[in-house]
Motif scaffolding. Structure first.
Motif, PDB file in Angstrom:
ATOM      1  N   ILE A 236       0.863  -1.183   0.000  1.00  0.00           N
ATOM      2  CA  ILE A 236       0.000   0.000   0.000  1.00  0.00           C
ATOM      3  C   ILE A 236       0.896   1.228   0.000  1.00  0.00           C
ATOM      4  CG2 ILE A 236      -1.750   1.300   1.269  1.00  0.00           C
ATOM      5  CD1 ILE A 236      -2.819  -1.279   2.365  1.00  0.00           C
TER       6      ILE A 236
ATOM      7  N   ALA B  73     -12.685   0.147 -11.482  1.00  0.00           N
ATOM      8  CA  ALA B  73     -13.857  -0.701 -11.273  1.00  0.00           C
ATOM      9  C   ALA B  73     -14.481  -0.437  -9.901  1.00  0.00           C
ATOM     10  CB  ALA B  73     -13.475  -2.161 -11.462  1.00  0.00           C
ATOM     11  N   GLY B  74     -15.297  -1.388  -9.459  1.00  0.00           N
ATOM     12  CA  GLY B  74     -16.079  -1.200  -8.245  1.00  0.00           C
ATOM     13  C   GLY B  74     -15.254  -0.853  -7.022  1.00  0.00           C
ATOM     14  N   PHE B  75     -14.103  -1.466  -6.870  1.00  0.00           N
ATOM     15  CA  PHE B  75     -13.278  -1.198  -5.688  1.00  0.00           C
ATOM     16  C   PHE B  75     -12.807   0.252  -5.667  1.00  0.00           C
ATOM     17  CE2 PHE B  75      -9.017  -1.129  -3.651  1.00  0.00           C
ATOM     18  CZ  PHE B  75      -9.426  -1.391  -2.350  1.00  0.00           C
TER      19      PHE B  75
ATOM     20  N   LEU C  65     -14.209   2.780  -7.213  1.00  0.00           N
ATOM     21  CA  LEU C  65     -15.376   3.631  -6.992  1.00  0.00           C
ATOM     22  C   LEU C  65     -15.757   3.652  -5.524  1.00  0.00           C
ATOM     23  CD1 LEU C  65     -17.553   2.468 -10.027  1.00  0.00           C
ATOM     24  CD2 LEU C  65     -16.521   4.727  -9.739  1.00  0.00           C
ATOM     25  N   ASN C  66     -15.670   2.500  -4.890  1.00  0.00           N
ATOM     26  CA  ASN C  66     -16.087   2.386  -3.493  1.00  0.00           C
ATOM     27  C   ASN C  66     -15.132   3.069  -2.531  1.00  0.00           C
ATOM     28  OD1 ASN C  66     -16.118  -0.007  -0.927  1.00  0.00           O
ATOM     29  ND2 ASN C  66     -17.889   1.273  -1.397  1.00  0.00           N
ATOM     30  N   THR C  67     -13.842   2.977  -2.815  1.00  0.00           N
ATOM     31  CA  THR C  67     -12.845   3.396  -1.824  1.00  0.00           C
ATOM     32  C   THR C  67     -12.018   4.617  -2.235  1.00  0.00           C
ATOM     33  OG1 THR C  67     -11.182   1.939  -2.815  1.00  0.00           O
ATOM     34  CG2 THR C  67     -12.550   1.008  -1.052  1.00  0.00           C
TER      35      THR C  67
ATOM     36  N   HIS D 247      -8.739 -10.543   0.213  1.00  0.00           N
ATOM     37  CA  HIS D 247      -9.414 -10.347  -1.064  1.00  0.00           C
ATOM     38  C   HIS D 247     -10.158 -11.624  -1.418  1.00  0.00           C
ATOM     39  CE1 HIS D 247      -9.027  -8.634  -5.459  1.00  0.00           C
ATOM     40  NE2 HIS D 247     -10.246  -9.009  -5.164  1.00  0.00           N
TER      41      HIS D 247
ATOM     42  N   TYR E  34     -11.681  -1.273   7.012  1.00  0.00           N
ATOM     43  CA  TYR E  34     -12.765  -1.117   6.036  1.00  0.00           C
ATOM     44  C   TYR E  34     -12.929  -2.410   5.248  1.00  0.00           C
ATOM     45  CZ  TYR E  34     -15.814   0.970   2.557  1.00  0.00           C
ATOM     46  OH  TYR E  34     -16.900   1.254   1.760  1.00  0.00           O
TER      47      TYR E  34
ATOM     48  N   SER F  53     -14.647  -3.559   1.755  1.00  0.00           N
ATOM     49  CA  SER F  53     -15.274  -3.112   0.513  1.00  0.00           C
ATOM     50  C   SER F  53     -15.974  -4.270  -0.187  1.00  0.00           C
ATOM     51  CB  SER F  53     -14.195  -2.518  -0.403  1.00  0.00           C
ATOM     52  OG  SER F  53     -14.743  -2.179  -1.664  1.00  0.00           O
ATOM     53  N   ILE F  54     -17.271  -4.122  -0.427  1.00  0.00           N
ATOM     54  CA  ILE F  54     -18.043  -5.122  -1.177  1.00  0.00           C
ATOM     55  C   ILE F  54     -18.500  -4.471  -2.467  1.00  0.00           C
ATOM     56  CG2 ILE F  54     -20.185  -6.474  -1.226  1.00  0.00           C
ATOM     57  CD1 ILE F  54     -19.954  -6.834   1.757  1.00  0.00           C
ATOM     58  N   PHE F  55     -18.149  -5.092  -3.584  1.00  0.00           N
ATOM     59  CA  PHE F  55     -18.473  -4.472  -4.872  1.00  0.00           C
ATOM     60  C   PHE F  55     -18.625  -5.543  -5.947  1.00  0.00           C
ATOM     61  CE2 PHE F  55     -14.303  -5.146  -6.817  1.00  0.00           C
ATOM     62  CZ  PHE F  55     -13.491  -5.323  -5.694  1.00  0.00           C
ATOM     63  N   LYS F  56     -19.409  -5.187  -6.955  1.00  0.00           N
ATOM     64  CA  LYS F  56     -19.559  -6.076  -8.100  1.00  0.00           C
ATOM     65  C   LYS F  56     -19.157  -5.337  -9.372  1.00  0.00           C
ATOM     66  CE  LYS F  56     -23.184  -8.863  -8.806  1.00  0.00           C
ATOM     67  NZ  LYS F  56     -22.589 -10.184  -9.126  1.00  0.00           N
ATOM     68  N   ASN F  57     -18.370  -6.013 -10.189  1.00  0.00           N
ATOM     69  CA  ASN F  57     -18.073  -5.559 -11.544  1.00  0.00           C
ATOM     70  C   ASN F  57     -18.839  -6.463 -12.499  1.00  0.00           C
ATOM     71  OD1 ASN F  57     -16.175  -3.933 -10.215  1.00  0.00           O
ATOM     72  ND2 ASN F  57     -14.470  -5.337 -10.641  1.00  0.00           N
TER      73      ASN F  57
ATOM     74  N   ILE G 151     -12.887  -6.816  -0.537  1.00  0.00           N
ATOM     75  CA  ILE G 151     -11.507  -6.509  -0.172  1.00  0.00           C
ATOM     76  C   ILE G 151     -11.525  -5.852   1.206  1.00  0.00           C
ATOM     77  CG2 ILE G 151      -9.439  -5.147  -0.733  1.00  0.00           C
ATOM     78  CD1 ILE G 151     -10.013  -5.523  -3.680  1.00  0.00           C
TER      79      ILE G 151
ATOM     80  N   LEU H  19      -9.504  -3.919   4.056  1.00  0.00           N
ATOM     81  CA  LEU H  19      -8.370  -2.990   4.027  1.00  0.00           C
ATOM     82  C   LEU H  19      -7.888  -2.610   5.419  1.00  0.00           C
ATOM     83  CD1 LEU H  19      -9.613  -0.287   1.477  1.00  0.00           C
ATOM     84  CD2 LEU H  19      -7.647  -1.787   1.163  1.00  0.00           C
TER      85      LEU H  19
ATOM     86  N   ASN I 171     -21.141  -1.251 -12.216  1.00  0.00           N
ATOM     87  CA  ASN I 171     -20.568  -1.568 -10.907  1.00  0.00           C
ATOM     88  C   ASN I 171     -21.591  -1.232  -9.851  1.00  0.00           C
ATOM     89  OD1 ASN I 171     -18.068  -0.081 -12.561  1.00  0.00           O
ATOM     90  ND2 ASN I 171     -17.532  -2.030 -11.618  1.00  0.00           N
TER      91      ASN I 171
ATOM     92  N   HIS J 166     -21.638  -0.964  -5.424  1.00  0.00           N
ATOM     93  CA  HIS J 166     -20.803  -1.092  -4.237  1.00  0.00           C
ATOM     94  C   HIS J 166     -21.530  -0.561  -3.012  1.00  0.00           C
ATOM     95  CE1 HIS J 166     -19.574   3.219  -4.114  1.00  0.00           C
ATOM     96  NE2 HIS J 166     -19.628   3.155  -5.430  1.00  0.00           N
ATOM     97  N   PHE J 167     -21.109  -1.063  -1.866  1.00  0.00           N
ATOM     98  CA  PHE J 167     -21.730  -0.724  -0.591  1.00  0.00           C
ATOM     99  C   PHE J 167     -20.865   0.291   0.145  1.00  0.00           C
ATOM    100  CE2 PHE J 167     -25.162  -3.916   0.133  1.00  0.00           C
ATOM    101  CZ  PHE J 167     -25.054  -4.595  -1.077  1.00  0.00           C
ATOM    102  N   MET J 168     -21.446   1.449   0.430  1.00  0.00           N
ATOM    103  CA  MET J 168     -20.774   2.458   1.247  1.00  0.00           C
ATOM    104  C   MET J 168     -21.221   2.206   2.686  1.00  0.00           C
ATOM    105  SD  MET J 168     -19.066   4.560  -0.911  1.00  0.00           S
ATOM    106  CE  MET J 168     -18.922   6.218  -0.231  1.00  0.00           C
TER     107      MET J 168
END
Lengths: 306, 306
Positions: free
Chosen positions: A4, A277-279, A281-283, B85, B128, B130-134, B151, B153, B252, B254-256
């Protein structure tokens, strides 16, 4: 192993996932977009009636009607006088591209950027002038013929404001520190007396390049003769190395600069070989699959010429 | 005419350039990516040996070996124990997609999201999850078979931190205010007792959708039975409307959400019908060509079913 990395001075992060490490060839896209013919091209000489009338033209003195031509975007993002949206056609040559420009052509394009920036920066109510190029369909270009866009905004954009809010609190310009830090580093691709071009420690995409003047200037209008003549060479050299390494990738480049406020001009080139992608956008954290040190090494090796 | 809009509570802006206004059909992409066969699919039942061993499976009780299957990503962005991941295969059906799931399938997928979020949120050093779909190649999916990624973090990501730093200073949760403000607005697509789904006033892409619970909860693990059963219906309904309006677009979602800190869970769905080009990279300002009110109207009209 992955790592990171924090941005040089912002609370932004990228993840270098080198377990996915790949060679430049793995990033080559097969779909090269639609190459159109010059006959139907609205940006080619002879077809000027297909666009709004020109706001400015620039000439090399070779007898051509124009070498760079600027006009209002037919579908402006913003309406006058609250904002302005201009197209700068970089070359009359349908297949031309800055990566292959002569010194004179490169110089004229940068002169146009500088002039048009200055022209819009002086307009009442304008807080920011964005100069950017979308090269290739995957980078957002809808017209094949090489062109740059300029959007003048009535507000300070978040990307600049985010940096400015930190910079204001620092004793020293962080970009001046970056110049010191990256000079001679293993992330340098090219450097000369006036400029440094490198793969940033914090990158958002593989093969991202930043070009920084060593001398602190707010924007492109402050570039003196020595900076300009050296910039056109380093800029073209980087673009041609990317073209050769990634087989003419789609890319965006843009100028980070301010009108009145203290800032350190920098130019960023982002090849479009990966997808946000989604990650992301999310983070807001970017995953890059090529360590910047490797990207720089690849780009150093591509061509020997200056 | 175009209009500059500010985000509900952040210093972020978008430009609604409705001079470029288009109908949903103009956003339909012809290239639908590569539809692979189930035989070679690493995510299909029978091919489990092509992936790492499972971390968890979820079953509907229909006798299938699994209905949702979770395992480590073969090419992780982060290495244990600094980060995790995971791939969540949403369905054993090669051509399955949440837009077409039954209530039971939808419920199981959300149960898996909740469980896996909770599992990783409890890990030491994780800040954190991160839950997301592509979905679709243009959204970054490299495998056709429907799947979600998680993912975990070791840091609070900038996108959440940016919101948190403002929210901390406010008297009232801005998302609770958004629920009040958007309820019954012309940007609402669907709403029920527990949830509201709308095209946000500030959107980054055409046809963006936010789904918010009316009741303030930090994350998905706080969803009670009423919220869950109503969420699975509104979520699937929105996904199916997007599928029908834009002919199965890449997207995409994703959950905030946060683990321990006060926040208001929200789910964002971003169809990939536009490209974040040089201007967006330069400024952080997004140009959208469909006003959110029109997007909502299109999506309300697509299907009448619940």
């Amino acid at each position: 192993m992955s790592e990171i990395r924090r941005h040089y001075f912002l609370n932004e992060y990228c993840i270098v996932a080198s377990g996915r490490k790949r060679r430049p060839h793995d990033f080559v896209k097969k779909d090269k977009g639609i190459r159109t013919s010059a006959k139907d091209c609205p940006f080619c000489p002879g077809n000027e009636s297909m666009t709004p009338p020109e706001n400015a033209v620039y000439r090399l003195g070779s007898g051509r009607p124009w070498d760079v031509r600027c006009f209002d975007n037919l579908y402006p993002a913003l309406n006058k006088p609250h904002g302005y949206h201009e197209v700068i056609v970089d070359t009359p040559v349908h297949d031309g591209s800055p990566a292959g420009f002569s010194d004179e052509e490169m110089n004229l394009m940068v002169e146009a950027y500088r002039d048009r920036f200055d022209f819009y920066a002086r307009k009442e109510g304008i807080s920011y002038v964005s100069i950017f190029k979308n090269h290739g369909r995957e980078a957002g270009a809808s017209i094949y013929h090489s062109h740059t866009q300029l959007i003048a905004l009535p507000l300070m954009p978040p990307e600049i404001e985010r940096e400015r809010s930190i910079i204001k609190r620092l004793d020293r310009c962080p970009y001046c520190s970056i110049v010191d830090q990256e000079s001679g580093s293993d992330r340098v691709i090219l450097e000369n007396r006036e400029w440094i071009a490198f793969s940033p420690f914090y990158s958002q995409v593989p093969f991202e390049v930043w070009i920084l003047p060593r001398r602190h200037i707010n924007n492109i209008t402050y570039m003196d003769q020595a900076q300009t003549s050296s910039f056109i060479r380093i800029f073209r050299d980087i673009l041609s190395r990317l073209r050769d390494a990634l087989e003419d990738p789609a890319y965006n480049y843009h100028f980070m600069q301010t009108i009145g406020e203290d800032y350190h001009l920098n130019i960023r080139i982002l090849p479009r070989t990966s997808i946000r992608a989604g990650f992301e956008l999310n983070t807001g954290v970017y995953i890059i699959t090529v360590p910047p040190e490797d990207a720089a090494s690849f780009l150093r090796e591509v061509r020997g010429i200056r």
